[in-house]
Write a protein that holds these residues in place. Structure first.
Motif, short mmCIF file in Angstrom:
data_model
loop_
_atom_site.label_atom_id
_atom_site.label_comp_id
_atom_site.label_asym_id
_atom_site.label_seq_id
_atom_site.Cartn_x
_atom_site.Cartn_y
_atom_site.Cartn_z
N VAL A 41 0.84 -1.20 0.00
CA VAL A 41 0.00 0.00 0.00
C VAL A 41 0.88 1.25 0.00
O VAL A 41 1.81 1.38 0.80
N ARG A 42 0.61 2.16 -0.92
CA ARG A 42 1.39 3.40 -0.99
C ARG A 42 1.21 4.20 0.29
O ARG A 42 0.12 4.23 0.88
N ASP A 43 2.29 4.88 0.70
CA ASP A 43 2.22 5.59 1.98
C ASP A 43 1.27 6.77 1.91
O ASP A 43 0.84 7.21 0.84
N LEU A 44 0.94 7.27 3.09
CA LEU A 44 -0.03 8.36 3.23
C LEU A 44 0.65 9.66 3.64
O LEU A 44 0.03 10.52 4.28
N ILE A 68 -4.29 3.44 13.99
CA ILE A 68 -3.00 2.74 13.96
C ILE A 68 -2.58 2.48 12.52
O ILE A 68 -1.42 2.71 12.14
N LEU A 69 -3.51 2.01 11.71
CA LEU A 69 -3.19 1.72 10.31
C LEU A 69 -2.71 2.96 9.57
O LEU A 69 -1.69 2.95 8.87
N MET A 70 -3.46 4.05 9.70
CA MET A 70 -3.13 5.26 8.95
C MET A 70 -1.85 5.91 9.46
O MET A 70 -1.03 6.39 8.67
N PRO A 276 -6.55 7.53 -2.74
CA PRO A 276 -7.37 6.35 -3.05
C PRO A 276 -6.83 5.06 -2.45
O PRO A 276 -7.56 4.07 -2.33
N GLN A 277 -5.55 5.06 -2.04
CA GLN A 277 -4.97 3.85 -1.44
C GLN A 277 -5.59 3.52 -0.09
O GLN A 277 -5.34 2.44 0.46
N LEU A 278 -6.40 4.43 0.45
CA LEU A 278 -7.11 4.11 1.69
C LEU A 278 -8.01 2.89 1.51
O LEU A 278 -8.21 2.12 2.46
N ARG A 279 -8.53 2.69 0.31
CA ARG A 279 -9.34 1.50 0.05
C ARG A 279 -8.51 0.23 0.25
O ARG A 279 -8.95 -0.73 0.90
N GLU A 280 -7.30 0.23 -0.31
CA GLU A 280 -6.42 -0.95 -0.19
C GLU A 280 -5.95 -1.16 1.24
O GLU A 280 -5.72 -2.29 1.67
#
Length: 325
Positions: A41-44, A68-70, A276-280
């Motif tokens: 997953v691409r970083d945020l 925690i994930l984000m 959009p990587q939040l979906r993944e």
């Protein structure tokens, strides 16, 4: 899972949040490194996001899981979990004070979008909520979890066996003086809550169920009061860990009053468009959240007394989504 405040009260709380600079209300959020199916997953980096939740244990755990994930993916997280009531959380989302929260399909459909009745079919209920909330408010519902945290009513195993109680249509089978109920404040005041439920099952409040037979308590106190025999029927959430620990018998909703309450991540459209990587990031985790998983996680908080953030982190590590730093 849930006191439904007035819109004015919720708006006042949101204004208070804005006035204090959106300070953290939810406490410590652990951080690790993404692993397993989330490694790609691409970083945020660059994302600042407010994550909210309501104030009951399941919502706190879910809010901490998202935080925690984000945070582990590089986002700056403003932890605004532990908001007092459904309307407060909703108003914070609509007002832009938070940009992500876990929400229940039935709650949104009836309490937020104003429909009189829920849709029993889980997929149809999710699809209807997803479409209307995006069209009206620009809120995007990501894929729902398998878990369905519906309302319900339970009795002690002793009372179930003594009175032959197994389903909610048997409310009327006990004498009126014994039709005692313990409910929490939000359910007592929701338009999909207690009074309409009694009417649906043919025991209207005020006639078949005397008003003096109702005790309104905090969520946790309902379970203890039911277990102690302070009331015959206790309102419960069907993924609550205290059902197992107290050996309560959940009555079948045999006249299908309660709608589906599948939980799903809800994200502001402008945030999802940019990231959009939040979906993944959220889908593999959401897919693992079954009724059985939530009962166990909720039990660790309610029964064992652990902190929601620790429970969330341990589960993410156990499932291989996060490695501790």
């Amino acid at each position: 899972m849930k006191a439904f405040r007035t819109v004015a009260a919720g708006a006042a709380f949101v204004l208070a949040l804005g006035g204090c600079g959106l300070g953290t209300s939810g406490g410590f959020v652990p951080t690790g490194s993404l692993s397993g199916p989330l490694t790609s997953v691409r970083d945020l980096d660059g994302l600042t996001i407010g994550i909210g939740s309501k104030s009951f244990q399941e919502q706190l755990i879910l809010g901490k899981i998202a935080a925690i994930l984000m945070q582990s993916a590089g986002a700056e997280v403003k932890d605004l979990t532990n908001m007092p009531g459904s309307d407060t959380s909703r108003q914070a989302m609509l007002g832009g004070q938070i940009q992500m929260a876990w929400e229940y399909t039935g709650t949104a459909w009836i309490s937020y979008l104003g429909h009189d009745t829920g849709i029993p079919d889980k997929k149809k209920q999710y699809d209807a909520v997803r479409q209307e909330d995006e069209q009206k408010y620009g809120l995007i519902w990501l894929d729902p979890a398998p878990m369905n945290n519906s309302y319900g009513f339970a009795v002690t195993r002793k009372n179930s066996e003594r009175l032959g109680l197994t389903k909610m249509s048997q409310f009327g089978s006990v004498p009126a003086k014994d039709r005692t109920f313990c409910v929490e404040s939000e359910f007592a005041n929701r338009n999909d809550g207690f009074e309409p439920m009694l009417k649906h099952y043919g025991v209207p409040l005020g006639s078949a169920v005397p008003r003096d037979n109702i005790r309104t308590l905090d969520t946790g106190a309902v379970y203890a009061a039911t277990d102690k025999g302070d009331c015959l029927f206790g309102e419960i959430f069907t993924t609550d860990g205290r059902i197992k620990s107290l050996d309560l018998v959940v009555l079948e909703d045999d006249k299908s009053y309660f709608p589906a309450y599948n939980v799903a991540p809800v994200v502001a459209k402008k945030v999802l468009d940019e990231y959009p990587q939040l979906r993944e990031l959220l889908k593999p985790v959401s897919d693992k959240l079954t009724d059985e998983v939530l009962i166990e996680l909720n039990s660790e908080v309610d029964v064992d007394g652990r902190e929601p953030a620790d429970v969330a982190m341990d589960w993410l590590v156990k499932e291989g989504f996060v490695i501790r730093d």
